[in-house]
Design a protein around this motif. Structure first.
Motif, PDB file in Angstrom:
ATOM      1  N   VAL A 151     -23.506  -3.322 -13.302  1.00 54.56           N
ATOM      2  CA  VAL A 151     -24.114  -3.131 -14.615  1.00 54.56           C
ATOM      3  C   VAL A 151     -23.837  -4.335 -15.508  1.00 54.56           C
ATOM      4  O   VAL A 151     -24.739  -4.853 -16.175  1.00 54.56           O
ATOM      5  CB  VAL A 151     -23.587  -1.824 -15.255  1.00 54.56           C
ATOM      6  N   ALA A 152     -22.597  -4.824 -15.504  1.00 61.70           N
ATOM      7  CA  ALA A 152     -22.233  -5.963 -16.346  1.00 61.70           C
ATOM      8  C   ALA A 152     -23.017  -7.207 -15.949  1.00 61.70           C
ATOM      9  O   ALA A 152     -23.495  -7.954 -16.813  1.00 61.70           O
ATOM     10  CB  ALA A 152     -20.736  -6.235 -16.247  1.00 61.70           C
ATOM     11  N   THR A 208     -15.885   0.914  -9.748  1.00 63.67           N
ATOM     12  CA  THR A 208     -15.669  -0.454 -10.217  1.00 63.67           C
ATOM     13  C   THR A 208     -16.825  -1.350  -9.794  1.00 63.67           C
ATOM     14  O   THR A 208     -17.293  -2.189 -10.577  1.00 63.67           O
ATOM     15  CB  THR A 208     -14.349  -1.000  -9.661  1.00 63.67           C
ATOM     16  N   ILE A 209     -17.301  -1.172  -8.565  1.00 62.84           N
ATOM     17  CA  ILE A 209     -18.439  -1.957  -8.080  1.00 62.84           C
ATOM     18  C   ILE A 209     -19.668  -1.679  -8.944  1.00 62.84           C
ATOM     19  O   ILE A 209     -20.410  -2.593  -9.315  1.00 62.84           O
ATOM     20  CB  ILE A 209     -18.726  -1.648  -6.600  1.00 62.84           C
ATOM     21  N   MET A 252     -24.563   6.247 -10.699  1.00 64.51           N
ATOM     22  CA  MET A 252     -23.900   6.967  -9.610  1.00 64.51           C
ATOM     23  C   MET A 252     -23.121   5.967  -8.757  1.00 64.51           C
ATOM     24  O   MET A 252     -23.651   4.935  -8.370  1.00 64.51           O
ATOM     25  CB  MET A 252     -24.976   7.667  -8.772  1.00 64.51           C
ATOM     26  N   ALA A 253     -21.884   6.288  -8.469  1.00 60.90           N
ATOM     27  CA  ALA A 253     -21.041   5.388  -7.686  1.00 60.90           C
ATOM     28  C   ALA A 253     -21.485   5.378  -6.227  1.00 60.90           C
ATOM     29  O   ALA A 253     -22.022   6.364  -5.714  1.00 60.90           O
ATOM     30  CB  ALA A 253     -19.585   5.818  -7.792  1.00 60.90           C
ATOM     31  N   LEU A 254     -21.245   4.255  -5.586  1.00 63.15           N
ATOM     32  CA  LEU A 254     -21.606   4.118  -4.176  1.00 63.15           C
ATOM     33  C   LEU A 254     -20.692   4.960  -3.307  1.00 63.15           C
ATOM     34  O   LEU A 254     -19.497   5.102  -3.591  1.00 63.15           O
ATOM     35  CB  LEU A 254     -21.474   2.650  -3.759  1.00 63.15           C
ATOM     36  N   MET A 255     -21.245   5.508  -2.236  1.00 63.08           N
ATOM     37  CA  MET A 255     -20.465   6.230  -1.234  1.00 63.08           C
ATOM     38  C   MET A 255     -21.319   6.392   0.019  1.00 63.08           C
ATOM     39  O   MET A 255     -22.545   6.353  -0.064  1.00 63.08           O
ATOM     40  CB  MET A 255     -20.008   7.597  -1.747  1.00 63.08           C
ATOM     41  N   PRO A 256     -20.698   6.556   1.180  1.00 66.22           N
ATOM     42  CA  PRO A 256     -21.482   6.723   2.411  1.00 66.22           C
ATOM     43  C   PRO A 256     -22.209   8.055   2.439  1.00 66.22           C
ATOM     44  O   PRO A 256     -21.784   9.029   1.811  1.00 66.22           O
ATOM     45  CB  PRO A 256     -20.439   6.666   3.525  1.00 66.22           C
ATOM     46  N   LYS A 257     -23.323   8.101   3.167  1.00 64.00           N
ATOM     47  CA  LYS A 257     -24.059   9.359   3.310  1.00 64.00           C
ATOM     48  C   LYS A 257     -23.274  10.358   4.153  1.00 64.00           C
ATOM     49  O   LYS A 257     -23.222  11.544   3.845  1.00 64.00           O
ATOM     50  CB  LYS A 257     -25.408   9.093   3.975  1.00 64.00           C
ATOM     51  N   ARG A 258     -22.680   9.866   5.241  1.00 62.92           N
ATOM     52  CA  ARG A 258     -21.861  10.736   6.087  1.00 62.92           C
ATOM     53  C   ARG A 258     -20.813   9.891   6.790  1.00 62.92           C
ATOM     54  O   ARG A 258     -21.006   8.694   6.987  1.00 62.92           O
ATOM     55  CB  ARG A 258     -22.719  11.478   7.112  1.00 62.92           C
ATOM     56  N   VAL A 259     -19.694  10.539   7.121  1.00 64.16           N
ATOM     57  CA  VAL A 259     -18.601   9.842   7.798  1.00 64.16           C
ATOM     58  C   VAL A 259     -18.124  10.684   8.973  1.00 64.16           C
ATOM     59  O   VAL A 259     -18.326  11.906   9.011  1.00 64.16           O
ATOM     60  CB  VAL A 259     -17.413   9.560   6.850  1.00 64.16           C
TER      61      VAL A 259
END
Length: 139
Positions: free
Chosen positions: A53-54, A47-48, A1-8
C-alpha cells in the motif's frame, strides 16, 4: 486482505532456523530497482500488504511494483493468560521466511530518486534491515 496460501499440507509448522544467504531470488529480475534484505527474519503477511500500500500510494501509476515474497509459513500463538501445558497454539498469522540477500520488492519505470524515496517508506515498515540495489547492466 493479508496474503496467505489457499491450502497447505500441514496446518502447523515448527519455527526452524534461518541459516545462510539467499541463493535464489537474490538479483533484480523484473524491475530496475530492488529492495534487498541484509539480515534474516520472518515478515508477516500484514506487513507485506502494508508495504504494498505504501509503495503503490507513492508510485501512483508511474511505475510498476513487483512483490517477490509470499507468506507460506504458519505461525501459531497461544491465547493470553493461558496456563502452561495445553499444547501448541492455533495458527495466528502467516510469515515469509527471508534470508540475507533476498530481493523483497522491485520497481520498474521510475528514477533512482523516486525509487529511493519509495523504498525508504517501505523499509520503515519492515522488521529487517534492507538496502537499495539496481539491475546489473546486461542482465
Amino acid at each position: 486482505m493479508a496474503l496467505m496460501p489457499k491450502r497447505v499440507k500441514h496446518r502447523k509448522e515448527q519455527r526452524g532456523r534461518v541459516k545462510g544467504n539467499a541463493t535464489r531470488g537474490n538479483k533484480v529480475s523484473f524491475g530496475d530497482w530492488g529492495l534487498q534484505t541484509v539480515e534474516a527474519g520472518f515478515i508477516k503477511g500484514q506487513t507485506i500488504e502494508a508495504c504494498r500500500v505504501a509503495a503503490t500510494q507513492y508510485v501512483r501509476g508511474e511505475g510498476k511494483l513487483y512483490i517477490r515474497i509470499f507468506p507460506n509459513k504458519p505461525m501459531t500463538a497461544r491465547p493470553l493468560e493461558t496456563r502452561m501445558g495445553t499444547g501448541k497454539g492455533e495458527p495466528d498469522h502467516w510469515v515469509a521466511v527471508v534470508k540475507p540477500g533476498k530481493v523483497l520488492f522491485e520497481l520498474a519505470g521510475v528514477s533512482l530518486e523516486a525509487a529511493r524515496e519509495c523504498f525508504a517508506r517501505v523499509a520503515y515498515k519492515l522488521p529487517v534491515k534492507v538496502r537499495l540495489v539496481g539491475r546489473l547492466p546486461g542482465a
